[in-house]
Design an enzyme around this catalytic site. Structure first.
Site, short mmCIF file in Angstrom:
data_model
loop_
_atom_site.label_atom_id
_atom_site.label_comp_id
_atom_site.label_asym_id
_atom_site.label_seq_id
_atom_site.Cartn_x
_atom_site.Cartn_y
_atom_site.Cartn_z
N HIS A 140 -7.99 20.65 -8.06
CA HIS A 140 -7.14 21.02 -9.21
C HIS A 140 -7.54 20.26 -10.48
O HIS A 140 -8.53 19.55 -10.50
CB HIS A 140 -5.68 20.80 -8.84
CG HIS A 140 -5.20 21.81 -7.82
ND1 HIS A 140 -4.01 22.47 -7.91
CD2 HIS A 140 -5.78 22.28 -6.69
CE1 HIS A 140 -3.88 23.30 -6.88
NE2 HIS A 140 -4.94 23.19 -6.13
N GLU A 184 -19.65 29.63 -5.24
CA GLU A 184 -18.52 29.62 -4.31
C GLU A 184 -17.36 30.40 -4.95
O GLU A 184 -17.09 30.24 -6.14
CB GLU A 184 -18.10 28.16 -4.09
CG GLU A 184 -17.39 27.92 -2.79
CD GLU A 184 -17.02 26.45 -2.61
OE1 GLU A 184 -17.53 25.57 -3.35
OE2 GLU A 184 -16.20 26.18 -1.72
N GLU A 203 -1.32 24.99 -10.39
CA GLU A 203 -2.64 25.43 -10.85
C GLU A 203 -2.74 25.38 -12.37
O GLU A 203 -3.64 26.00 -12.95
CB GLU A 203 -2.88 26.88 -10.38
CG GLU A 203 -2.80 27.05 -8.88
CD GLU A 203 -3.09 28.47 -8.43
OE1 GLU A 203 -3.35 29.34 -9.28
OE2 GLU A 203 -3.06 28.70 -7.21
N HIS A 251 13.17 10.38 4.07
CA HIS A 251 14.09 10.45 5.22
C HIS A 251 15.54 10.71 4.85
O HIS A 251 16.43 10.54 5.68
CB HIS A 251 14.07 9.14 6.03
CG HIS A 251 12.71 8.68 6.43
ND1 HIS A 251 12.01 9.25 7.47
CD2 HIS A 251 11.91 7.70 5.93
CE1 HIS A 251 10.84 8.63 7.60
NE2 HIS A 251 10.75 7.70 6.67
N PHE A 311 0.80 -1.22 0.00
CA PHE A 311 0.00 0.00 0.00
C PHE A 311 0.83 1.28 0.00
O PHE A 311 0.42 2.30 -0.51
CB PHE A 311 -0.98 -0.01 1.18
CG PHE A 311 -2.00 -1.09 1.06
CD1 PHE A 311 -3.17 -0.87 0.35
CD2 PHE A 311 -1.78 -2.35 1.58
CE1 PHE A 311 -4.12 -1.88 0.18
CE2 PHE A 311 -2.70 -3.37 1.41
CZ PHE A 311 -3.88 -3.13 0.71
N TRP A 326 0.74 30.83 -3.72
CA TRP A 326 0.27 30.01 -2.62
C TRP A 326 1.29 30.14 -1.48
O TRP A 326 2.49 30.27 -1.73
CB TRP A 326 0.11 28.55 -3.05
CG TRP A 326 -0.59 27.74 -2.02
CD1 TRP A 326 -0.03 26.78 -1.23
CD2 TRP A 326 -1.96 27.81 -1.65
NE1 TRP A 326 -0.98 26.26 -0.38
CE2 TRP A 326 -2.18 26.88 -0.62
CE3 TRP A 326 -3.03 28.59 -2.10
CZ2 TRP A 326 -3.41 26.70 -0.02
CZ3 TRP A 326 -4.27 28.41 -1.50
CH2 TRP A 326 -4.45 27.46 -0.48
N GLY A 378 1.29 19.24 -3.18
CA GLY A 378 2.01 20.26 -3.94
C GLY A 378 2.94 21.05 -3.02
O GLY A 378 4.02 21.46 -3.43
N SER A 379 2.53 21.24 -1.77
CA SER A 379 3.38 21.96 -0.81
C SER A 379 4.66 21.17 -0.54
O SER A 379 5.74 21.75 -0.41
CB SER A 379 2.64 22.16 0.51
OG SER A 379 1.45 22.86 0.27
C1 PLP Z 1 0.29 27.68 -6.82
C2 PLP Z 1 0.20 26.63 -5.77
N1 PLP Z 1 1.32 26.08 -5.30
C3 PLP Z 1 1.29 25.13 -4.35
C4 PLP Z 1 0.09 24.67 -3.84
C5 PLP Z 1 0.10 23.62 -2.76
O1 PLP Z 1 -0.52 22.45 -3.18
P1 PLP Z 1 -1.20 21.44 -2.12
O2 PLP Z 1 -2.51 22.02 -1.74
O3 PLP Z 1 -1.32 20.16 -2.87
O4 PLP Z 1 -0.27 21.35 -0.96
C6 PLP Z 1 -1.10 25.21 -4.29
C7 PLP Z 1 -2.38 24.74 -3.70
O5 PLP Z 1 -3.44 24.85 -4.11
C8 PLP Z 1 -1.06 26.22 -5.29
O6 PLP Z 1 -2.19 26.78 -5.74
#
Ligand code: PLP
Length: 396
Positions: free
Chosen positions: A190, A333, A164, A217, A35, A90, A63-64
């Site tokens: 997204h 929204e 995005e 890690h 998994f 973001w 994405g972060s």
């Molecule tokens: C331009 C941009 N970068 C990074 C991110 C971060 O992505 P995540 O929400 O998957 O952490 C976003 C989130 O919407 C975003 O719009």
């Protein structure tokens, strides 16, 4: 007496995970005995690399996390310094700069692309600049020939945030293929979704190996090549080969289940993108140009949101209030400030780093912060609904 209710509604996202995705996932769960990060993740990475047109991709849990790892890899490879970044962004893009010890250098945006203003970038470049970390906002391409020239002229890295803008193009080539690294998000709202998820893409093998270790890690056994692994083994003979940790790192792996969803979703992405682009163009065409700014550079764009920006002549807090009243009363929204709620320079977390930003150096982002919005744009919206939304908006 019967109560009259307004049936109209328009959520930010709808139908992003289909019944087919779910039945594929159920079949997968029934037949697999692994998994966590494994062969399905690798399969998704390979398919994604092929779709985008890059050599390597690394699947992570958001994405972060993609932002965080790409800046960590840059630090390992180029050392610390300044990063040029747009304030329409973001938050995690800026966090990744700060957490990795870089200094963010904010440059205003251009309203036509909503990305960095190419006219202002060169002034911000110094000997300390390590990279331009550019964000393609809401499906619009932010690259220009001049930005590409600057990167070559000053020999700095380009990192593209495409979280995005999956599938948007510059110069007929998909964005995310121009930078040394590019980041994608597969969050629910997204272009395509793995529920949560992200991808970092690169054509550089060394970066790829660093990203693979950073994801898990810092473990050397995560490197794909024997050569990289042997380099460490020879140097650290006293260590158990399974537990050699190369850099201070993270665990931002995803799972086989999210990868399975990604593979299923990727099949529809190109077709869905065509529908989204059509929707956005129809939307812009039918907005009242006296009230709304519509001169976005839509060439190659793929928008998962319908962008609303008040026209400068019409924009004030009263017209903004009328717009928000219409959106709210029709259950549309919306997000004010567009990506990340607008100007990151106004956020509490940045106050100690940039205590006092000069508002007149950031006119465009300030305008978007106050008068910019987006609402949902998904493949299944009917033409009539877009026309209806335009009609409602044009009444403000
Ligand atoms: C331009 C941009 N970068 C990074 C991110 C971060 O992505 P995540 O929400 O998957 O952490 C976003 C989130 O919407 C975003 O719009």
């Amino acid at each position: 007496m019967k109560k009259v209710t307004n049936k109209f509604s328009h959520p930010l996202m709808s139908d992003n995970i289909t019944k087919d995705d779910i039945s594929n996932l159920i079949s997968f769960i029934k037949k697999t005995n692994r998994f966590t990060n494994g062969p399905e993740v690798k399969k998704f990475e390979t398919k994604w690399s092929n779709w985008l047109g890059v050599k390597y991709s690394v699947f992570v849990n958001s994405g972060s996390s993609a932002n965080l790892l790409s800046l960590a890899a840059l630090r390992i490879e180029k050392g610390l310094g300044e990063i040029i970044v747009p304030p329409l962004n973001w938050s995690s893009n800026i966090f990744s700069i700060i957490h990795n010890g870089f200094k963010p250098k904010f440059v205003d945006i251009n309203l036509n692309t909503l990305g960095l203003d190419e006219e202002k970038i060169e002034k911000a470049i110094t000997k300390k600049t390590k990279a331009i970390f550019l964000t393609h906002i809401l499906g619009l391409n932010a690259l220009t020939p001049r930005i590409i020239k600057l990167i070559k002229k000053y020999k700095i890295d380009l990192i593209e945030d495409c979280c995005e803008s999956h599938g948007a193009k510059f110069d007929n080539k998909k964005i995310g293929t121009f930078g040394n690294q590019s980041n994608f998000s597969f969050y629910y709202a997204h272009h395509m979704s793995t529920i949560e998820g992200g991808m970092i893409c690169t054509n550089n093998f060394n970066t790829y190996e660093n990203l693979r270790m950073l994801r898990s890690h810092g473990m050397v056994r995560e490197a794909s090549s024997l050569k990289v692994r042997n380099k460490y083994l020879k140097k650290y003979k006293d260590l158990n080969k399974d537990f050699i940790f190369s850099y201070p790192s993270y665990n931002v792996r995803s799972t086989e289940l999210n990868a399975n969803l990604g593979i299923s979703q990727l099949k529809r992405l190109t077709n869905n993108n065509l529908k989204r682009s059509k929707n956005f163009n129809l939307f812009l065409k039918n907005l009242d140009k006296n009230k709304f700014f519509v001169n976005f550079n839509t060439s190659g764009s793929v928008n998962y949101g319908l962008i609303i920006l008040l026209n400068k002549k019409f924009a004030n807090f009263k017209s903004r209030q009328r717009l928000e009243n219409i959106l709210k009363s029709n259950k549309i929204e919306f997000r004010r400030g567009m990506s990340g709620g607008g100007n990151q320079l106004r956020q509490p977390y940045i106050k100690k780093i940039v205590p006092d930003f000069k508002k007149n150096s950031y006119e465009s982002i300030e305008f978007v912060h106050k008068f910019g919005y987006y609402i949902g744009n998904y493949p299944s919206i009917k033409k009539e609904k877009i026309m209806q939304i335009c009609k409602l908006l044009n009444c403000i």
